[in-house]
Every structure is written in C-alpha cells, then in structure tokens.
Design a protein around this motif. Sequence first.
Motif, PDB file in Angstrom:
ATOM      1  N   ARG A 464      46.352  38.421  48.545  1.00  0.00           N
ATOM      2  CA  ARG A 464      47.217  39.305  47.761  1.00  0.00           C
ATOM      3  C   ARG A 464      47.596  40.479  48.642  1.00  0.00           C
ATOM      4  N   PHE A 465      48.687  41.145  48.243  1.00  0.00           N
ATOM      5  CA  PHE A 465      49.203  42.224  49.076  1.00  0.00           C
ATOM      6  C   PHE A 465      48.191  43.364  49.188  1.00  0.00           C
ATOM      7  N   GLY A 466      48.140  43.935  50.342  1.00  0.00           N
ATOM      8  CA  GLY A 466      47.338  45.116  50.618  1.00  0.00           C
ATOM      9  C   GLY A 466      47.551  45.463  52.074  1.00  0.00           C
ATOM     10  N   GLU A 467      47.199  46.667  52.455  1.00  0.00           N
ATOM     11  CA  GLU A 467      47.254  47.017  53.878  1.00  0.00           C
ATOM     12  C   GLU A 467      45.851  47.454  54.285  1.00  0.00           C
ATOM     13  N   PRO A 468      45.026  46.561  54.835  1.00  0.00           N
ATOM     14  CA  PRO A 468      45.317  45.188  55.270  1.00  0.00           C
ATOM     15  C   PRO A 468      45.471  44.214  54.091  1.00  0.00           C
ATOM     16  N   VAL A 469      45.995  43.014  54.451  1.00  0.00           N
ATOM     17  CA  VAL A 469      46.143  41.941  53.459  1.00  0.00           C
ATOM     18  C   VAL A 469      44.763  41.554  52.927  1.00  0.00           C
ATOM     19  N   GLN A 470      44.649  41.398  51.598  1.00  0.00           N
ATOM     20  CA  GLN A 470      43.361  41.048  50.999  1.00  0.00           C
ATOM     21  C   GLN A 470      43.239  39.527  50.880  1.00  0.00           C
ATOM     22  N   ALA A 471      42.264  38.980  51.596  1.00  0.00           N
ATOM     23  CA  ALA A 471      42.049  37.527  51.557  1.00  0.00           C
ATOM     24  C   ALA A 471      40.744  37.255  50.813  1.00  0.00           C
ATOM     25  N   LYS A 472      40.827  36.463  49.740  1.00  0.00           N
ATOM     26  CA  LYS A 472      39.611  36.099  48.994  1.00  0.00           C
ATOM     27  C   LYS A 472      39.266  34.669  49.379  1.00  0.00           C
ATOM     28  N   ILE A 473      38.076  34.501  49.922  1.00  0.00           N
ATOM     29  CA  ILE A 473      37.693  33.179  50.438  1.00  0.00           C
ATOM     30  C   ILE A 473      36.547  32.647  49.569  1.00  0.00           C
ATOM     31  N   TYR A 474      36.761  31.486  49.002  1.00  0.00           N
ATOM     32  CA  TYR A 474      35.788  30.880  48.085  1.00  0.00           C
ATOM     33  C   TYR A 474      34.982  29.861  48.880  1.00  0.00           C
ATOM     34  N   ALA A 514      37.900  47.705  55.492  1.00  0.00           N
ATOM     35  CA  ALA A 514      38.364  48.211  54.191  1.00  0.00           C
ATOM     36  C   ALA A 514      38.437  47.087  53.168  1.00  0.00           C
ATOM     37  N   GLY A 515      37.904  47.344  51.988  1.00  0.00           N
ATOM     38  CA  GLY A 515      38.069  46.407  50.867  1.00  0.00           C
ATOM     39  C   GLY A 515      37.180  45.190  50.913  1.00  0.00           C
ATOM     40  N   LYS A 516      36.154  45.204  51.794  1.00  0.00           N
ATOM     41  CA  LYS A 516      35.266  44.028  51.852  1.00  0.00           C
ATOM     42  C   LYS A 516      34.438  43.934  50.566  1.00  0.00           C
ATOM     43  N   ALA A 517      34.296  42.736  50.034  1.00  0.00           N
ATOM     44  CA  ALA A 517      33.477  42.567  48.824  1.00  0.00           C
ATOM     45  C   ALA A 517      33.005  41.134  48.754  1.00  0.00           C
ATOM     46  N   LYS A 518      31.911  40.885  47.993  1.00  0.00           N
ATOM     47  CA  LYS A 518      31.509  39.493  47.784  1.00  0.00           C
ATOM     48  C   LYS A 518      30.904  39.308  46.398  1.00  0.00           C
ATOM     49  N   GLY A 519      30.797  38.062  45.959  1.00  0.00           N
ATOM     50  CA  GLY A 519      30.249  37.810  44.628  1.00  0.00           C
ATOM     51  C   GLY A 519      30.234  36.326  44.309  1.00  0.00           C
TER      52      GLY A 519
END
Length: 640
Positions: A464-474, A514-519
């Motif tokens: 999804r859009f973001g600066e940086p681009v947000q990539a969600k990896i499953y 920036a914006g790193k997350a996990k779950g």
Amino acid sequence: MAAKKQSPVNYYRIVLQWGIFALLAYMLVRPFWDKSYAPDFEAYCPFGGMQSLASYLSIHSLACSMTTIQIALGIALIAGVILFSKLFCSYLCPIGTFTEWMGELGRKAKMQLKVNKNIDRFLRLLKYALLFITFYFTVTSSELFCRKFDPFYASFTGFSGDVFFWYAFPALLLTIAGSFFIRQFWCRYLCPLGAVTNIAVYALPAAALTLLWVLLTNVAGLSIPWPWLLGAVCLTGFIFEAFTMKFFVFPTLRITRHEALCTHCRICDKKCPMAIEISTVDTVNHIDCHLCVDCVIKCPEKGALTINKRNMSWLPALATVILTAAAITIATFYELPTISENWGDVNGKNIQTVQMDGLKSIKCFGSSRSFANHMKEIPGIKGVETYVKHHRVVVYYDKSQISAEGVKAAIFSPLSELLNFDGKLATKVSFVQLGIDRCFDPKDQFYLGELLRSEKGVLALSTRFGEPVQAKIYYDATLTSPEKIEAAATPKTLVLGEGDQQTTVETGFAVNEAGKAKGEMPANEFLTLFIPTVDVSFNKYSSYSYDKMLVYELPFEQAADPGMQQWMPFLVSHASNDDGIVRIQSAFTESGPVIRIWFVSTLTTVGKINSALKSPELIVHYPDKSTKKVKNPFLFIFEN
Ligand code: SF4
Ligand code: SF4
C-alpha cells in the motif's frame, strides 16, 4: 605480367559503415553476458525521431518509445542534407550499406539490370507513397508504423514486437533481391527516409508549402487538415525528383569534375554505388548522389574530382561524425515530454507540481497514455507530462483540492499477490510489515514479489502507498522468519525467466526501519484477502422468497486452492443444470473453507445435489450456447 593495381579504399566511409555494424553486432551479442541489457535497435533512428516530432507537433505526444535523441538525430539528418549532402544515407544507414554490398555482388556476378528511365522515374513514387502512409498512421496513432514493414527493424528484432510479418517479410526479400539486380533498389524506390532526404534537398518548395498551409489555416482561418499538407509535400518531392533528377539550391556540397585533368577512363562511373555517370558532367547534381566520395578516392587522376573545387574528401565523414555527436549531446541536456497534457488551468496560483523519477512502467507512448488517463480521473489533478527516457512524470495539481501526498498515492498502484501458497494452511498465518525504499513502481513491486518467492515460507505479498512503500508479507512461521524475509527482499539484482529467456534486472530495494510491524491473523482472514470467493445466483433465484429456499453447506477445502479457481465457473454452470439449485457461494469460515448451495426444496433434494457434485463429469454451458462435458476435478466430502 604486371600485377593488377589495387583500387584505393575509401577509409572515411568504410570506418563509419563498419562502425555501425560493429555497434549493431555488440547490441546483438551483449545480452549473452549481460542479462539486464535489452538492445534497443531504434535508439538512434532518425526516421523514428522525425515521425515522433511530427506526432508531437500535431497531437503533443511523442510516438512509442521515441525520445529527444531520435528527434535530434532526425533534425541533424535534415540539417546535414541541406548543409552538406545526404550523409546519413551514405555513411550511417545500415540498410544502405547492406544493399550496396548486395549490389556489388550483383555487379560482380554480372547480373545487374539497367532500369528503363521512365520506369525508374515512376518507381520512385513508391517511396513517397510509403512516406505518406508511414507518417499518416504514426501521427494518428502515436505508434511507429514503419516498424510493421521496416526490413532493418524486422531483421534485428527477429520479426517480433510490432513487426507485421506479411509486410516485413516481403519487404526484406524485395530489398535483398532487388538490390542484387538493381543498384540501390531500396534507397531509390522504397526507402521512406530516402524520400524525406530528397524532400530536404527540395527544402524551399517544401517550406513554401508549409508556410502557405500555416497562413491559410491560422491567418485565413481555413480548415485544411494536416494530411493534405503531408500529401502536398510528398507529391512535390516526387515531382521534383522524377522530372528533374537533380539538385538545385541544396545540398551545398557537390562533386566537381575538372575536365583538364580527366582522362575519361570512366572508373568513377563504374565505382559510383548510385550508378551515376560522373565522367560526362562538370558538376554532379544527380539527385542520387550522397557524397560518399568513392568516385574522388578511386579516380586515378589526382585532382580530377573534388568537392566544390576543393580537395577535401574527408569533409563529409567528419561532418557526419560532428552532426551525430552534436545531436546526441544536445539531446542529453534536453528532453521533450512523450505526453504533455492539461485538462485544467496549470498556471493558476494554486497549481503545484509533483515530479517522480524512475517509474519503470513509464516507458513508451502507450504507458504514458494510460498514466495520463488514470490521472484525469483524480479530482484536483490538472495535467501531466511524461519523459520516457528517464521514466519521469510531472503532475500538475491544485493544492486546494489535493495534496502532494494525495497525488503520489494516486500514482501508486498497490499489489496483492499470492507467492508460495498452495492452498494448504495451518490455523494461523504470520505477517511482517516492512517499509521498502525504491519500490514505488508496479514493476518494482513485481520484482519484490519475485525476490520474496525465493523464500519458501512466504505465502503472499500486499503493498500500500507510503513513503517508504508499505509491504505486508504473509508467511508460514514454521518455514521462515522476518529476518530471512528481510534478507530475501534486499539482493541488488534478480534473475527472471529461464534458459535463453533469462534476464537480470536491478532491484536495489532497501528495508526502511519506519513502519516495521509483525503479527498473526486467522487463516480464513488471509484467504478472504487473497482468494476470490464465488457468489452466483441463477435459475430465477430472485423469484423465490427466503422461506422457499434452503442452504446446504459442505466443507470445501479446494476453495482455498489457487489452482482450482479457474474451475469454479464450471462448477456453477454444472449446478445450474438442476432447476432447484439457485445460488452457489464459497466462503472462508473459522472452521475452514465451505460451499453453500441454495436450493428450492420443492424442486430438488440434497441427494440429487450430492449426485450432481459427485458426477465424474461436469456438464458445462458455454456463451455460444453449446454444451460440453469436462472431467469433474472437485472432491467434496459429504456428511453421512
Ligand atoms: S575516374 Fe577520374 S579520370 Fe576517370 S573519368 Fe572519372 S573523373 Fe575522369
Ligand atoms: S557521384 Fe561520387 S559521391 Fe556521388 S554517389 Fe557517386 S560515387 Fe558517391
């Protein structure tokens, strides 16, 4: 017996001609060791540049992948014709060189034919007709029409891309065979660029026609469409060429014969690649002369042939090099937009711009066109420019309606892609969210997906859009980890394709903290995100009230299998054969994937439905109203 005297060699010309072939050979073989290199055989095509310039002047867009380089080379070619002579034809054109060699073979085999003068004049019309057709279709479509038949483009691209085989193949055969039997067959009769150069030779009438058209349309207010001007210029070029066969004012350099020194040996006549009879004239004014200076070099009497009374055989080759280098240099400093389009006032006080470079998808007229069309739909965006050479876009927006970030978000195309998912899942799916720099373009996101695919446990990717681009990896936590995933995303290059088709592309993604997350998330939520579900009603579903319908639900593991998605329409079609079945739904529930079959109990039964689902063949209806039987790939688990 005295040894036969070797004919002097025109090194000025040979070096340039072989230089072009060496460059083309290099472009052909480089992909063998550099997988990231894609040869562009039109990168320096002046004819493409001319068509592109015409398209820019009439509809404000450059044709195809043309850039300022080809346009600058096209302008340099015209300037070269007017100032010097038809230098491109003589020193640089690969088709000209090849057909000249073919002609030499034909001459040595004594198989060359002399064309009757009237037929020769008439055949010259063909290249003007081709010029008109090529320019007309290129300007109206912004696609290079010459690609469809150009023997050079077809040969070097292996008849791929925009080549139309049934135009290009006969054109190639005709060029080879024609040149063997008739000197410079292609140049004299078929080459549309040859027609352009001759129109440049007759620049004054062409300029007068253009001026007249401008006055009539802009001052007198008449409506004369541009194809009329194009047709008039082509026709004038043909009339001057066919009926005079000579130069008038331009070009400024001519071969001059000095009678006092000439012994009339006629070697020049034999050596002229254009079969011009030099030994009978004082100045070569023949329209076919392209100042190759073969006659000057090969003349045994020093000073009998000169250029404009001066001994400077080196001048045309030097002028060719200088003009070409100047065009390429100027083009590196200035780039015309492939598309420049406004649909609002771009000079208003609220107007600002967003510029983005490195958008790999912006690579030609077509991609620029779809980008502009997409931007038109975004409120507040007033215009765009695209520059394909640097994959750059400039977007004009009204800051009272949309922000710079909003513009970038509108440019961004999110990706949602399954990677190593085979339809089998544990109850939970893990995910990690990474901010990825240099991953804005759809192509970059595709490359990121391909890099992640190499990590076995990675199931899917969404961005999804973001600066940086947000990539969600499953991912499947039993097979991989966030650290391994991060490592898989960051190699500098990626190899795509297999065997001969392999190419290496540069990636260079960087994971931004920036914006790193996990779950974790339940498996059914993951499936709902990535696998389309089916919900189709038929057999007059809407005519039945809810109390008339029953819902039969069955476990349906195959609904989660990406490979089975293509079969779902077959299942629906097969089910519709039972008038009592009126709706089919698939869903991902907490207890697993299910199929729900809505049926009218007065028309069918669960037993009948089970028999239909178990049937070894599906009876499928096609849009053309035909019916076919296909093997049933579904395996349902029925409750007792
Ligand atoms: S080759 Fe030279 S000497 Fe011989 S005819 Fe031509 S100009 Fe005259
Ligand atoms: S006349 Fe001389 S310069 Fe002109 S094409 Fe023939 S050989 Fe070349």
